[in-house]
Structures are given as C-alpha cells and as structure tokens.
Design an enzyme around this catalytic site. Structure first.
Site, short mmCIF file in Angstrom:
data_model
loop_
_atom_site.label_atom_id
_atom_site.label_comp_id
_atom_site.label_asym_id
_atom_site.label_seq_id
_atom_site.Cartn_x
_atom_site.Cartn_y
_atom_site.Cartn_z
CB SER A 6 6.95 10.89 -31.12
OG SER A 6 6.08 10.32 -30.17
CG HIS A 31 4.45 10.81 -34.67
ND1 HIS A 31 4.05 10.30 -35.89
CD2 HIS A 31 4.41 9.77 -33.80
CE1 HIS A 31 3.79 9.02 -35.76
NE2 HIS A 31 4.00 8.66 -34.50
CG ASP A 33 3.19 7.90 -30.93
OD1 ASP A 33 2.96 7.42 -32.06
OD2 ASP A 33 4.29 8.35 -30.59
CG MET A 35 -0.19 4.16 -27.82
SD MET A 35 1.30 3.59 -27.02
CE MET A 35 2.55 4.41 -28.02
CG HIS A 64 1.21 6.19 -35.15
ND1 HIS A 64 2.45 5.79 -34.67
CD2 HIS A 64 0.65 5.09 -35.70
CE1 HIS A 64 2.61 4.50 -34.93
NE2 HIS A 64 1.54 4.05 -35.54
CG MET A 66 0.13 2.62 -32.57
SD MET A 66 1.59 3.18 -31.70
CE MET A 66 1.19 4.91 -31.51
CG MET A 135 5.10 0.62 -36.56
SD MET A 135 5.10 2.31 -35.96
CE MET A 135 5.86 2.13 -34.34
CG ASP A 173 6.77 5.85 -35.04
OD1 ASP A 173 7.58 6.22 -34.17
OD2 ASP A 173 5.53 5.89 -34.88
C1 DX5 Z 1 6.05 3.79 -30.65
C2 DX5 Z 1 5.49 5.12 -31.09
C3 DX5 Z 1 6.55 6.06 -31.47
C4 DX5 Z 1 7.43 6.47 -30.31
C5 DX5 Z 1 8.81 6.65 -30.81
O1 DX5 Z 1 5.07 2.98 -30.18
O2 DX5 Z 1 4.64 4.95 -32.21
O3 DX5 Z 1 6.09 7.19 -32.18
O4 DX5 Z 1 7.00 7.62 -29.68
O5 DX5 Z 1 9.64 6.89 -29.74
P1 DX5 Z 1 11.22 6.78 -29.83
O6 DX5 Z 1 11.68 7.74 -30.89
O7 DX5 Z 1 11.67 7.16 -28.47
O8 DX5 Z 1 11.55 5.34 -30.19
ZN ZN Z 2 4.16 6.78 -33.58
#
Ligand code: DX5
Ligand code: ZN
Length: 218
Positions: A6, A31, A33, A35, A64, A66, A135, A173
């Site tokens: 990620s 990956h 993320d 947000m 991904h 969110m 998650m 994840d």
């Molecule tokens: C969390 C994200 C993850 C995050 C994981 O909100 O969706 O993809 O980057 O990070 P680590 O591996 O550091 O927990």
């Molecule tokens: Zn993620």
C-alpha cells in the site's frame, strides 16, 4: 499468497522510486488507498496520482475507495487506470448494481468490509464479486494494530467461497506484518495488503519475502 504493497506508507516525494522498489522486490500489485475525509477521517489520493502512475509501473493498480457515495467516482478512477476497484459495503446502498457497473467496464470489482461488518452483508452478492477486502483495522490510517477477532471472519468467508466453488479472491488489509501474515495465510487469504511493513523497511525485497514466507535466496 500474493502481496499488494500500500503506497499510503510510501514517501510521496519519491513515489515513483518507492513504487519501482516494490516492483523489483516481487510485489504482485500496487494497493492505492483513496480516502475522502468523510467515510474515514483521513484525506489521501485522487485520480490524478493514479493517472501519473499508469504506464510507469507494470504492477496492476488495485484501488481501494474509502469514500462516501463511491459510485460517483467509479468512472474517474477507471479512466485514471485502476485495474481493480473496491469500495465499502458500509458506503453503498445498491451493492449489486455498483459491482456490475465496475465489471461492465472490464475492471475487477471488490468490496471492503470494516471489522464490525458481518459477512451476511455480502452473502447474496458473493458470486458477483471478483474479490473481498477484509479490513483487519478500522480504515483511515497506515500503521495500526491488527484486530485478531477478524480472523474468524476470514475463515468463515473462505468456507463460504469454497463451498460454492467460487473464484472470489480474499484480500486482507491492515496491520499485516511478520507476525500477522502467517495467521491470515492460515485463515485462507489469497492477497495481503501491507503498507508500513513494506515501505517502513529499507530492504523492500527482504520485507516482501518475509511477509510471503519466502526464503531469502529467491
Ligand atoms: C487502511 C488502509 C490500508 C493501509 C494499511 O485504512 O486501507 O491499506 O495502508 O497499512 P498498514 O499495512 O500499515 O496497516
Ligand atoms: Zn487499503
């Protein structure tokens, strides 16, 4: 088992170098993320960043979302270069419709489940899904601690998929590190997402190999 580093934990000032380092280390996909500051408290990456990475890495881009009302942004992220797109069941009312909107564009479709969300929420759409993102932290930030109670959810999902003989992939994840990777592997996941455990290490190849349980020689 495959790995998707990620980039949330990458150094954004040297993003391409960091991406190249995990590509060389044998990562299977990247990956990303996204947000929005509403569905989760944090704000991160938009389609422009994905567009800039497209064509600069051979790794498939696993996006991904969110975000609230994710359907509003499917087209933008697909056009930007997503090869897989997931959104959260908690953020979407018309799950079945949304999944097929993604698949019709030739992109792999997945849904994310927060730690408190039951598997019954996806029971009737499981055959429609290319993957499920389970998650193991409450989404929003990298570097959080793994929530062990989610392991039984992963095991149950594995059973549901195997019983119906589905090709659906289980991705996990959050909080994946050397200690938790073997636990989720045993529970039956196909893909681990890892941010801090990969980008927090100087030697990316060593980090990837350790997480996958590979010997250091290869
Ligand atoms: C969390 C994200 C993850 C995050 C994981 O909100 O969706 O993809 O980057 O990070 P680590 O591996 O550091 O927990
Ligand atoms: Zn993620």
């Amino acid at each position: 088992m495959k790995i998707a580093p990620s980039i949330l934990s990458a150094d954004f000032g040297r993003l391409l170098e960091d991406v190249e380092s995990v590509e060389k280390a044998g990562a299977h996909m990247l990956h990303i993320d996204v947000m929005d500051g509403h569905f989760v408290p944090n704000i991160t990456i938009g389609p422009v960043v994905i567009q800039s990475l497209k064509g600069r890495t051979k790794l498939p881009l696993d996006v991904h979302l969110m975000i609230e009302q994710p359907e509003r942004y499917f087209d933008e992220f697909i056009q930007a270069g997503a090869s897989a797109l997931s959104f959260h069941v908690e953020a979407c009312v018309h799950l079945h419709k949304a999944i097929h909107e993604i698949k019709e564009k030739g992109v792999r479709a997945g849904v994310g489940l927060n730690p408190g969300t039951a598997l019954t929420s996806i029971e009737y759409i499981l055959p429609d899904l290319d993957f499920v993102v389970v998650m193991t932290v409450n989404p929003g930030f990298g570097g959080q601690a793994f929530i062990p109670s989610v392991l039984s959810k992963i095991e149950e999902l594995r059973r549901m998929i195997d019983e119906q003989n589905l090709p659906t992939i289980i991705s996990v994840d959050g909080g994946i590190n050397e200690k938790t990777a073997p636990l989720v592997k045993k529970a039956g996941v196909d893909v681990i997402v890892a941010g801090s455990a990969v980008f927090g290490q100087k030697d990316r190849k060593k980090a990837v190999n350790k997480l996958l349980g590979r010997s250091q020689k290869d």
